[in-house]
Design a protein around this motif. Sequence first.
Motif, PDB file in Angstrom:
ATOM      1  N   GLU A 154     -16.836  40.156  40.848  1.00 45.99           N
ATOM      2  CA  GLU A 154     -16.017  41.090  39.996  1.00 45.99           C
ATOM      3  C   GLU A 154     -14.805  40.795  40.426  1.00 45.99           C
ATOM      4  OE1 GLU A 154     -16.541  45.332  40.245  1.00 45.99           O
ATOM      5  OE2 GLU A 154     -18.784  45.255  39.912  1.00 45.99           O
ATOM      6  N   TYR A 155     -13.657  40.692  39.572  1.00 42.06           N
ATOM      7  CA  TYR A 155     -12.313  40.187  39.687  1.00 42.06           C
ATOM      8  C   TYR A 155     -11.392  41.305  38.857  1.00 42.06           C
ATOM      9  CZ  TYR A 155      -8.032  37.081  39.721  1.00 42.06           C
ATOM     10  OH  TYR A 155      -6.909  36.567  40.016  1.00 42.06           O
ATOM     11  N   ALA A 156     -10.493  41.613  39.425  1.00 46.16           N
ATOM     12  CA  ALA A 156      -9.566  42.542  39.089  1.00 46.16           C
ATOM     13  C   ALA A 156      -8.354  41.728  38.384  1.00 46.16           C
ATOM     14  CB  ALA A 156      -8.841  43.751  40.099  1.00 46.16           C
ATOM     15  N   THR A 157      -8.075  41.751  37.142  1.00 45.68           N
ATOM     16  CA  THR A 157      -7.184  40.860  36.438  1.00 45.68           C
ATOM     17  C   THR A 157      -5.776  41.255  36.729  1.00 45.68           C
ATOM     18  OG1 THR A 157      -7.580  42.126  34.376  1.00 45.68           O
ATOM     19  CG2 THR A 157      -8.684  40.347  34.861  1.00 45.68           C
ATOM     20  N   SER A 158      -4.765  40.562  36.369  1.00 45.04           N
ATOM     21  CA  SER A 158      -3.241  40.869  36.565  1.00 45.04           C
ATOM     22  C   SER A 158      -2.637  40.358  35.478  1.00 45.04           C
ATOM     23  CB  SER A 158      -2.794  40.403  38.018  1.00 45.04           C
ATOM     24  OG  SER A 158      -1.274  40.686  38.164  1.00 45.04           O
ATOM     25  N   LYS A 195      -9.032  32.106  37.509  1.00 45.51           N
ATOM     26  CA  LYS A 195      -8.747  32.240  38.958  1.00 45.51           C
ATOM     27  C   LYS A 195      -9.716  32.920  39.516  1.00 45.51           C
ATOM     28  CE  LYS A 195      -3.550  32.904  37.650  1.00 45.51           C
ATOM     29  NZ  LYS A 195      -3.347  31.737  38.085  1.00 45.51           N
ATOM     30  N   ALA A 196     -10.483  33.789  38.834  1.00 46.12           N
ATOM     31  CA  ALA A 196     -11.446  34.417  39.247  1.00 46.12           C
ATOM     32  C   ALA A 196     -12.689  33.653  39.677  1.00 46.12           C
ATOM     33  CB  ALA A 196     -12.229  35.406  38.263  1.00 46.12           C
ATOM     34  N   LEU A 197     -13.011  32.452  39.078  1.00 46.65           N
ATOM     35  CA  LEU A 197     -13.880  31.276  39.369  1.00 46.65           C
ATOM     36  C   LEU A 197     -13.530  30.575  40.567  1.00 46.65           C
ATOM     37  CD1 LEU A 197     -14.450  30.085  35.823  1.00 46.65           C
ATOM     38  CD2 LEU A 197     -15.951  31.295  37.220  1.00 46.65           C
ATOM     39  N   ALA A 198     -12.058  30.166  40.627  1.00 46.86           N
ATOM     40  CA  ALA A 198     -11.670  29.591  41.811  1.00 46.86           C
ATOM     41  C   ALA A 198     -12.034  30.501  43.239  1.00 46.86           C
ATOM     42  CB  ALA A 198     -10.106  29.296  41.767  1.00 46.86           C
ATOM     43  N   GLU A 199     -11.549  31.739  43.185  1.00 49.18           N
ATOM     44  CA  GLU A 199     -11.746  32.650  44.329  1.00 49.18           C
ATOM     45  C   GLU A 199     -13.335  32.717  44.570  1.00 49.18           C
ATOM     46  OE1 GLU A 199     -11.404  37.445  44.593  1.00 49.18           O
ATOM     47  OE2 GLU A 199      -9.508  36.126  44.461  1.00 49.18           O
ATOM     48  N   ALA A 200     -14.303  32.768  43.613  1.00 49.52           N
ATOM     49  CA  ALA A 200     -15.492  32.894  43.726  1.00 49.52           C
ATOM     50  C   ALA A 200     -16.094  31.628  44.113  1.00 49.52           C
ATOM     51  CB  ALA A 200     -16.379  33.261  42.420  1.00 49.52           C
TER      52      ALA A 200
END
Length: 83
Positions: free
Chosen positions: A5-9, A76-81
């Motif tokens: 889960e990724y909180a967008t900004s 960004k979510a994928l990079a973090e994951a």
Amino acid sequence: MKKFEYATSGTCSRKIIFELDEENKIHNVVFEGGCNGNLKGIGKLVEGMDAADVMKRVEGVKCGFKNTSCPDQLSKALAEAIK
């Protein structure tokens, strides 16, 4: 398969939920909030794709006058994951 889960900004969507398999293939992408039809379409288009390939394609995409977009936030979510 691992769920993220990724909180967008900076976007209309608030959160991205997705799964990555052991080969970093993307599955079950769901955006909360935002442009419903377009975001469902993104989820279907990236289904089964390699996370690194998707990141390269959508990183830096902007929405209107914003410095980001839902596709950019997905990168960004994928990079973090995958780090």
